[in-house]
Design a protein around this motif. Sequence first.
Motif, PDB file in Angstrom:
ATOM      1  N   VAL A   1       0.836  -1.203   0.000  1.00 10.85           N
ATOM      2  CA  VAL A   1       0.000   0.000   0.000  1.00 10.85           C
ATOM      3  C   VAL A   1       0.870   1.252   0.000  1.00 10.85           C
ATOM      4  O   VAL A   1       0.579   2.232  -0.699  1.00 10.85           O
ATOM      5  CB  VAL A   1      -0.974  -0.010   1.198  1.00 10.85           C
ATOM      6  CG1 VAL A   1      -1.770   1.286   1.258  1.00 10.85           C
ATOM      7  CG2 VAL A   1      -1.924  -1.205   1.091  1.00 10.85           C
ATOM      8  N   ALA A   2       1.958   1.224   0.752  1.00  8.06           N
ATOM      9  CA  ALA A   2       2.881   2.369   0.765  1.00  8.06           C
ATOM     10  C   ALA A   2       3.467   2.598  -0.626  1.00  8.06           C
ATOM     11  O   ALA A   2       3.644   3.747  -1.055  1.00  8.06           O
ATOM     12  CB  ALA A   2       3.988   2.132   1.783  1.00  8.06           C
TER      13      ALA A   2
ATOM     14  N   ASP B   1       1.013   4.149  -2.848  1.00  3.80           N
ATOM     15  CA  ASP B   1       0.785   5.518  -2.390  1.00  3.80           C
ATOM     16  C   ASP B   1       1.681   6.518  -3.107  1.00  3.80           C
ATOM     17  O   ASP B   1       1.451   7.726  -3.028  1.00  3.80           O
ATOM     18  CB  ASP B   1       1.010   5.605  -0.879  1.00  3.80           C
ATOM     19  CG  ASP B   1      -0.049   6.439  -0.182  1.00  3.80           C
ATOM     20  OD1 ASP B   1      -1.037   6.826  -0.830  1.00  3.80           O
ATOM     21  OD2 ASP B   1       0.121   6.704   1.020  1.00  3.80           O
ATOM     22  N   THR B   2       2.710   6.054  -3.792  1.00  4.46           N
ATOM     23  CA  THR B   2       3.569   6.955  -4.557  1.00  4.46           C
ATOM     24  C   THR B   2       2.959   7.305  -5.906  1.00  4.46           C
ATOM     25  O   THR B   2       3.503   8.151  -6.627  1.00  4.46           O
ATOM     26  CB  THR B   2       4.957   6.331  -4.786  1.00  4.46           C
ATOM     27  OG1 THR B   2       4.837   5.164  -5.626  1.00  4.46           O
ATOM     28  CG2 THR B   2       5.607   5.933  -3.467  1.00  4.46           C
TER      29      THR B   2
ATOM     30  N   ASP C   1      -0.517   8.333  -8.400  1.00  5.60           N
ATOM     31  CA  ASP C   1      -1.735   9.129  -8.355  1.00  5.60           C
ATOM     32  C   ASP C   1      -2.934   8.315  -8.835  1.00  5.60           C
ATOM     33  O   ASP C   1      -2.819   7.489  -9.743  1.00  5.60           O
ATOM     34  CB  ASP C   1      -1.573  10.363  -9.250  1.00  5.60           C
ATOM     35  CG  ASP C   1      -2.784  11.275  -9.207  1.00  5.60           C
ATOM     36  OD1 ASP C   1      -3.312  11.502  -8.095  1.00  5.60           O
ATOM     37  OD2 ASP C   1      -3.212  11.758 -10.267  1.00  5.60           O
TER      38      ASP C   1
ATOM     39  N   ARG D   1      -7.543   4.666   0.653  1.00  7.44           N
ATOM     40  CA  ARG D   1      -7.272   5.699  -0.350  1.00  7.44           C
ATOM     41  C   ARG D   1      -8.460   5.744  -1.294  1.00  7.44           C
ATOM     42  O   ARG D   1      -8.786   4.738  -1.914  1.00  7.44           O
ATOM     43  CB  ARG D   1      -5.982   5.395  -1.138  1.00  7.44           C
ATOM     44  CG  ARG D   1      -4.732   5.329  -0.296  1.00  7.44           C
ATOM     45  CD  ARG D   1      -4.368   6.688   0.325  1.00  7.44           C
ATOM     46  NE  ARG D   1      -3.139   6.570   1.095  1.00  7.44           N
ATOM     47  CZ  ARG D   1      -3.051   6.152   2.357  1.00  7.44           C
ATOM     48  NH1 ARG D   1      -4.154   5.820   3.019  1.00  7.44           N
ATOM     49  NH2 ARG D   1      -1.902   6.085   2.977  1.00  7.44           N
TER      50      ARG D   1
ATOM     51  N   PHE E   1      -8.183   8.746   1.527  1.00  8.46           N
ATOM     52  CA  PHE E   1      -8.234   8.729   2.987  1.00  8.46           C
ATOM     53  C   PHE E   1      -9.368   9.630   3.447  1.00  8.46           C
ATOM     54  O   PHE E   1      -9.506  10.766   2.980  1.00  8.46           O
ATOM     55  CB  PHE E   1      -6.904   9.228   3.544  1.00  8.46           C
ATOM     56  CG  PHE E   1      -6.767   9.115   5.033  1.00  8.46           C
ATOM     57  CD1 PHE E   1      -6.340   7.927   5.614  1.00  8.46           C
ATOM     58  CD2 PHE E   1      -7.050  10.191   5.861  1.00  8.46           C
ATOM     59  CE1 PHE E   1      -6.202   7.817   6.986  1.00  8.46           C
ATOM     60  CE2 PHE E   1      -6.918  10.091   7.237  1.00  8.46           C
ATOM     61  CZ  PHE E   1      -6.494   8.897   7.802  1.00  8.46           C
TER      62      PHE E   1
ATOM     63  N   THR F   1       1.996   3.846   7.257  1.00 14.11           N
ATOM     64  CA  THR F   1       1.610   4.096   5.866  1.00 14.11           C
ATOM     65  C   THR F   1       0.635   5.260   5.741  1.00 14.11           C
ATOM     66  O   THR F   1       0.716   6.044   4.792  1.00 14.11           O
ATOM     67  CB  THR F   1       1.006   2.819   5.248  1.00 14.11           C
ATOM     68  OG1 THR F   1       2.017   1.804   5.187  1.00 14.11           O
ATOM     69  CG2 THR F   1       0.490   3.069   3.844  1.00 14.11           C
ATOM     70  N   SER F   2      -0.275   5.414   6.695  1.00 14.25           N
ATOM     71  CA  SER F   2      -1.301   6.455   6.581  1.00 14.25           C
ATOM     72  C   SER F   2      -1.094   7.628   7.531  1.00 14.25           C
ATOM     73  O   SER F   2      -1.972   8.480   7.643  1.00 14.25           O
ATOM     74  CB  SER F   2      -2.699   5.854   6.807  1.00 14.25           C
ATOM     75  OG  SER F   2      -3.043   4.978   5.766  1.00 14.25           O
TER      76      SER F   2
ATOM     77  N   ALA G   1      -1.261  11.043   5.733  1.00 12.75           N
ATOM     78  CA  ALA G   1      -2.629  11.414   5.372  1.00 12.75           C
ATOM     79  C   ALA G   1      -3.392  11.915   6.589  1.00 12.75           C
ATOM     80  O   ALA G   1      -4.158  12.883   6.509  1.00 12.75           O
ATOM     81  CB  ALA G   1      -3.347  10.221   4.748  1.00 12.75           C
TER      82      ALA G   1
END
Length: 306
Positions: A121-122, A125-126, A128, A221, A223, A250-251, A254
């Motif tokens: 997930v991380a 997260d990079t 879009d 996501r 978030f 990871t979050s 956010a």
Amino acid sequence: MDTMRDRFIAITSQLLAEEPRLAVVLADISADGFAPARRAHPDRVINVGIREQLLIGAGAGMALTGMRPIVHTFASFLVERPFEQVKLDFGHQGVGGILVSAGGSYDWPAGGFTHMAPGDVALLDTLDGWTVHVPGHPDEAEALLREAVDGDDRVYVRLSLQANRQARPLGRTTGSTGATGFSVVREGRGGTVVAVGPMLDNVLAATEGLDVNVLYATTVRPFDGAGLRRATGAGPGADVVIVEPYLAGTSTAAANEALMELPHRVLGLGVGRAELRRYGQMEEHLAAHGLDARGLRERITGFLRG
């Protein structure tokens, strides 16, 4: 109770008969489960073998023709190994698809670190434009999958053998998108704990008797910053703990962004970066990372007292 992966195979096989633009691309994983669907729809259930870069490229190519591809294998082989293809073939080309993983962070410890993906997930997260679902029960996995099939965007559905005892209704944020948000499971005044997907049962056990809010997230996501702000209330500050079944922290960025106008502290709990080389069982990994009820209780109470 069936597993999330069992439910995914059954529902997707059913949806293939109902949705003519739906396709499934496999890399050997779950091929046996999809064998009947492949016989029924040989042009829309494709097994590329153990070629994960091709797996992503084939799915994105189908999306370019107007199809809705579901691309499936273990998380480490779906997100980490072919990450460049995920970034370019889907993101750069601006097409949608559904990535459905199995294996979670350490569902099959005997497979070793090659089959573990706490950073998936991380890593996504990079990029879009990805919606990330982390169901905590097979019923939730089914609902989120059906929702994803109806769209055209880029979606990651993270399945795991770890599951909560009961399904929860999917929370909904306000606004025109109808996106899945955080739902309130327990109310309190001494802080807010966000439990992601299969972490909920352990979080509820860990916070039993504590005066805290417990929020439940099956979608991380986008978030749900507005939901987190509502839960923290109108006080002078906020203490927030986020418990995720993948890489710790990871979050947290956010959450910090959602609370930037309010004095706050955020603790991110999840899987640590250190590799555990004595692979053991999934329950032992949970305990080693402090994600069992006892470990969570100690860390949550220690933070909220600080």
